[in-house]
Write an enzyme that holds these catalytic residues in place. Structure first.
Site, PDB file in Angstrom:
ATOM      1  CD  GLU A 161      -2.902   1.206   2.319  1.00 54.47           C
ATOM      2  OE1 GLU A 161      -2.807   0.341   3.198  1.00 54.47           O
ATOM      3  OE2 GLU A 161      -3.756   2.086   2.309  1.00 54.47           O
ATOM      4  N   GLY A 217       2.690   2.114  10.985  1.00 56.02           N
ATOM      5  CA  GLY A 217       2.444   1.265  12.147  1.00 56.02           C
ATOM      6  C   GLY A 217       2.261  -0.196  11.792  1.00 56.02           C
ATOM      7  CB  ALA A 218       0.326  -2.557  11.574  1.00 58.03           C
ATOM      8  CG  MET A 219       0.015  -3.351   4.821  1.00 59.07           C
ATOM      9  SD  MET A 219      -0.941  -1.870   4.365  1.00 59.07           S
ATOM     10  CE  MET A 219      -2.161  -2.619   3.303  1.00 59.07           C
ATOM     11  CG  ASN A 228      -0.125  -6.894   3.796  1.00 60.29           C
ATOM     12  OD1 ASN A 228      -0.199  -5.989   2.998  1.00 60.29           O
ATOM     13  ND2 ASN A 228       0.764  -6.922   4.781  1.00 60.29           N
ATOM     14  CD  GLU A 274      -3.194  -2.265  10.518  1.00 62.85           C
ATOM     15  OE1 GLU A 274      -3.656  -2.452   9.381  1.00 62.85           O
ATOM     16  OE2 GLU A 274      -2.828  -1.143  10.933  1.00 62.85           O
ATOM     17  CG  HIS A 309      -7.913  -2.120   7.634  1.00 60.80           C
ATOM     18  ND1 HIS A 309      -8.739  -1.164   7.107  1.00 60.80           N
ATOM     19  CD2 HIS A 309      -6.819  -1.456   8.092  1.00 60.80           C
ATOM     20  CE1 HIS A 309      -8.166   0.036   7.250  1.00 60.80           C
ATOM     21  NE2 HIS A 309      -7.003  -0.116   7.847  1.00 60.80           N
ATOM     22  CD  GLU A 364      -6.492   3.152   6.651  1.00 57.64           C
ATOM     23  OE1 GLU A 364      -6.716   2.961   7.865  1.00 57.64           O
ATOM     24  OE2 GLU A 364      -5.854   2.328   5.959  1.00 57.64           O
TER      25      GLU A 364
HETATM   26 ZN    ZN Z   1      -5.802   1.432   8.523  1.00 53.91          ZN
END
Ligand code: ZN
Length: 888
Positions: free
Chosen positions: A126, A266-268, A270, A303, A306, A325
């Site tokens: 991303e 911070g984090a993703m 996936n 996360e 998401h 977001e």
């Molecule tokens: Zn996010």
């Protein structure tokens, strides 16, 4: 200046893709000095796109080895290759594209695409990272089912991960092995992930509401196995909460998290393989503070959430970023509130919003929650898109009420499952499920800037009528000189002598959303409106913007007595905190006036008395007492002063410290008493009551230390004896701020000697020295940049030292000799060639040049210096050029 200036992309130019991508097969051959990526992409022309449309693929910094369509190799004349990608002029309606590229992850310092963190291979796709891996239609509205094979040396990379489920695992000869992963859920390329490394894991499992067992794993380096428990517990809580509150069940057999040391954010999220900055997932009582435990719980949840708000339903284009977001931040905030104290959580979020987001909204990078023009999308992962976006969803929740909101989210998820959609689709689902017209409300997505509510009131004792006159306005922002009135939910109450009064709004039924009738939501939707309350037996103090019901500035002339009444007696916890902050702000500004006039400092006794009352009230949650006592930060005070000709940082700092010392003096006994009383010998737990007790106790310590003298001994003793990182670091901070130079230096040194082996703790140590006002902070930061504990290529180190310095040490950053600005510009210049995304973010404090009195020229000259650099990334170019747009 750079030769060709990057150009902006516009929301209004959106075109759907000409070709859809049904299947994506990828094979990665990982070697030490290069990686070969083979792709087989099954394309299909979209029904309504014209025959003969060209195929457009993105691709950056790729070495193209071969290209074929349905097995027929393409010659260089068959396609056009540019810096941005490649275009194939003629393709069939349905075909398979085969492509082989070579990349060099070991040289990729941008941390986008496939790169190495220590010895591990990992990805960050991303927003536009996938195009640095292979030629591909790298846009979120192209969704595809992925099958991924990874082959690597078995000894160096025993663990090979990608999205979805593991479908094959085999030996590949010559000491190599191979794993194949299949993700049945169609997804855009930005959710692709690959990890290969010498990783170990902690495992648990979760039974979903549908009765399926999901295997949960957190992959880390072996030394970090003892730091995963809290994240795992947080993950299970988040999974349960999303089932219970949103009816969302997890959809794969596996959920993996990997911790990586070098990571831009911070984090993703996936799909099935979340990748985390190690600072946002690893913790334990010895090495981590309460704040870290809380942050990890909320980021793990974010996360995870998401998976539905982002992955199952994704964004059509990046202008819609807040669709996933804003909504996901709203969801994680509700989760954190449910796991702890809702008021304290709300207070923390509002603090961030009012300091940093409001500043963004009034600066040169101001943009709507749904931006309309972007040069570099990485610059739009902003507080506006995330935090203000969450507030906008929160206002929909307030306007619809919880049941209709839940019907709306159900409809949204069900109607758009598997699709790439827009903010408009979200709003429409909310409208249809509730029957409410959100037409005017949509302005929150398109209008930038923070509205102000100016409120005046009138009371008529003889008729017992109380009237609120409300005026709304919103300042101009870049490209938006004039604003329309917005829909602003104003939650309110009225405070009388004996408590909150019942509300009888003329011409309205009682608010159905509030059980009692002492609170209600007024919907402001015109430039000027008045609300009349009847049967008001005494002149009340208005309790306004309860729970911070809208992201606006409030302008009402409270007296100090009004604020004191609200902070001690209002029913709404948020208003109590907010009134304490407003009172403290008033007092600090009075002292600043005294300092500027050369008059002796005199702190209003009303304020110190209010502090004593707070300290004495043991019926209050200690965490709330701590939050209410904590003086507003210098960044918040500077943001407020931006309307009044800019902040004078030096007198602001001195005034704030003087007020602190006055409280320490006037409340000495009660501070000491609570400090002693809140000591605990219980084993560390990051639970609500313990966190609350530590936060108040350390707040007391810090007030006491501000007065210096013997109180420092108490901090030194706590520093030596602390059995957890929260208490140890709090003591160290008070010593660093208020101790003698020798105390400060020896405590800092001994801390480093004890914790040098733990990189995340070293980051805390770097950050603390960056914010310390004592000594020459510019020289200290420059020196620390040469320390073995620092590394320019690691974003966490850069943020901890340089980012913290520039955003949280105003007295030194804004030094009148410009040394602070020079330091920041030097680092940005060096970093731009390494990691443009981080370089551009670091620059934020310099964009605020209008907010600081007497500094504009100094700050702008550093921006100009950067603008003149020969090779400037689009990231930094965008920030610098927008910041200088109408500087003389
Ligand atoms: Zn996010």
């Amino acid at each position: 200046m750079r030769e060709a200036q990057p150009t902006a992309i516009l929301l209004q130019d959106y075109q759907p893709p000409a070709y859809l991508l049904e299947r994506t097969e990828l094979q990665f051959l990982l070697y030490e000095d290069h990686v070969v990526v083979d792709s087989r992409l099954q394309f299909q022309r979209r029904a309504d796109s014209p025959a003969g449309a060209a195929l457009q693929l993105h691709g950056e910094e790729l070495e193209l080895l071969s290209l074929a369509i349905d097995g027929r190799a393409l010659e260089p004349g068959d396609y056009e290759l540019t810096e941005q990608g490649l275009e194939i002029e003629t393709v069939p309606a349905s075909f398979q594209l085969q492509c082989r590229t070579r990349i060099r992850p070991q040289d990729n310092t941008s941390l986008e695409g496939l790169y190495k963190s220590h010895s591990m291979f990992c990805t960050q796709c991303e927003a536009h990272g996938f195009r640095k891996i292979s030629f591909y239609p790298d846009r979120p509205d192209v969704m595809s089912v992925f099958t991924v094979t990874v082959e690597a040396d078995r000894a160096r990379y025993p663990v090979l991960l990608s999205n979805g489920n593991l479908v094959a695992s085999e030996d590949a000869g010559q000491g190599r092995h191979r794993a194949t992963w299949h993700d049945p859920h169609p997804k855009p390329a930005y959710l692709f992930a690959l990890v290969a490394g010498d990783l170990h894991y902690v495992e648990d499992s979760f039974r979903t509401c549908g009765g399926r067992d999901v295997c949960l794993r957190i992959y880390v380096e072996e030394k970090d196995l003892g730091k995963c428990e809290h994240a795992m517990r947080s993950l299970k809580k988040a999974m349960r909460w999303d089932e219970e509150v949103y009816g969302r069940e997890y959809d794969l057999e596996l959920f993996n998290i990997v911790a990586v040391d070098d990571f831009n954010m911070g984090a993703m999220e996936n799909k099935g393989l979340n990748i985390f900055n190690s600072s946002c997932v690893l913790c334990n009582a010895d090495t981590s503070t309460d704040a870290t435990f809380q942050r990890i719980e909320s980021i793990v949840a974010h996360e995870y959430f998401h998976n539905w708000s982002g992955n199952r339903v994704t964004c059509r284009d990046w202008f819609q970023l807040s669709l996933k977001e804003g909504f996901t931040v709203f969801r994680d905030a509700a989760f954190s509130a449910a796991m702890g104290s809702p008021t304290v959580k709300r207070v923390e979020d509002v603090k961030l919003l009012r300091t940093a987001q409001f500043a963004e909204d009034s600066g040169p990078m101001a943009h709507p929650v749904r931006p309309e023009s972007v040069i570099e999308i990485n610059n739009f992962y902003t507080l506006t898109v995330y935090e203000k976006g969450a507030e906008v969803v929160g206002m929909i929740h307030t306007l619809l009420g919880p049941e209709a909101f839940r019907r709306g989210s159900d409809l949204y998820f069900q109607r758009h499952d598997g699709q790439a959609v827009t903010c408009e689709d979200f709003i429409r689902a909310m409208e249809e499920a509730s029957g409410m017209d959100l037409g005017q409300f949509r302005l929150w997505y398109s209008q930038a800037g923070t509205p102000t509510l100016r409120i005046q009131d009138e009371y008529e004792a003889d008729t017992q009528r109380y009237t609120l006159h409300v005026q709304q306005s919103c300042p101009p922002t870049p490209g938006q000189p004039h604003k329309q009135p917005m829909v602003i939910p104003l939650a309110m109450g009225l405070l009388g002598d004996a408590g909150n009064l019942p509300l009888r709004l003329a011409g309205a039924a009682p608010d159905p959303e509030t059980a009692d009738n002492t609170s209600r939501v007024l919907v402001i939707d015109q430039a000027q409106q008045s609300f009349v309350f009847e049967g008001v037996a005494e002149r009340p103090v208005p309790s306004l913007l309860r729970g911070f019901s809208a992201p606006v500035r409030l302008d009402y002339q409270f007296s100090k007595g009004d604020l004191h009444a609200l902070m001690s007696r209002d029913d709404d916890g948020f208003v109590r905190w907010d009134s304490a902050q407003a009172l403290a702000t008033r007092i600090i500004l009075e002292v600043q006036d005294q300092l500027q006039a050369g008059a002796p400092v005199a702190v209003d006794g009303l304020f110190t008395q209010a502090c004593s009352e707070l300290l004495a009230d043991e019926s209050l949650d200690p965490a709330m007492v701590a939050a209410m006592l904590a003086l507003p930060g210098e960044d918040y005070l500077a943001e407020l002063a931006s309307h009044a000709g800019g902040a004078d940082v030096d007198t602001l700092h001195a005034a704030r410290e003087a007020v602190k010392v006055a409280v320490a003096g006037a409340c000495r006994e009660s501070l000491l008493r609570r400090y002693e009383q809140l000591a605990s010998s219980a084993p560390y737990a990051p639970d609500g009551p313990q966190i609350a007790a530590r936060s108040l106790r350390n707040t007391c310590l810090d007030f006491l230390c501000s007065a210096g003298g013997s109180h420092l001994e108490r901090a030194l003793a706590q520093f030596r004896q602390a059995r957890n990182m929260t208490d140890r670091l709090a003591a160290l901070r008070s010593i660093a701020f208020y101790g003698e130079e020798s105390q400060r230096e020896s405590a800092l040194q001994s801390f480093y000697a004890d914790w040098r082996h733990d990189s995340l703790v070293v980051n805390q140590w770097l950050g603390l020295q960056a914010v310390t006002p004592a000594g020459d902070a510019v020289a200290r930061v420059r020196e620390l940049m040469r320390h073995p504990g620092f590394e320019l290529r690691n974003p966490n180190k850069v943020r901890a030292l340089v980012g913290t310095f520039a955003s949280q040490n105003p007295v030194h950053f804004h030094r009148l000799d410009g040394a602070g600005y020079g330091l920041l510009a030097d680092v940005v210049q060096q970093l731009d060639g390494i990691n443009p995304q981080i370089a551009a973010r670091l620059l934020t404090p310099l964009t605020r040049w209008r907010n600081y009195r007497g500094r504009a020229e100094l700050m702008c000259s550093q921006l100009r210096r950067l603008a003149a650099m020969e090779k400037l990334s689009p990231d930094v170019f965008e920030v610098v050029s927008k910041s200088l747009e109408d500087a003389d």
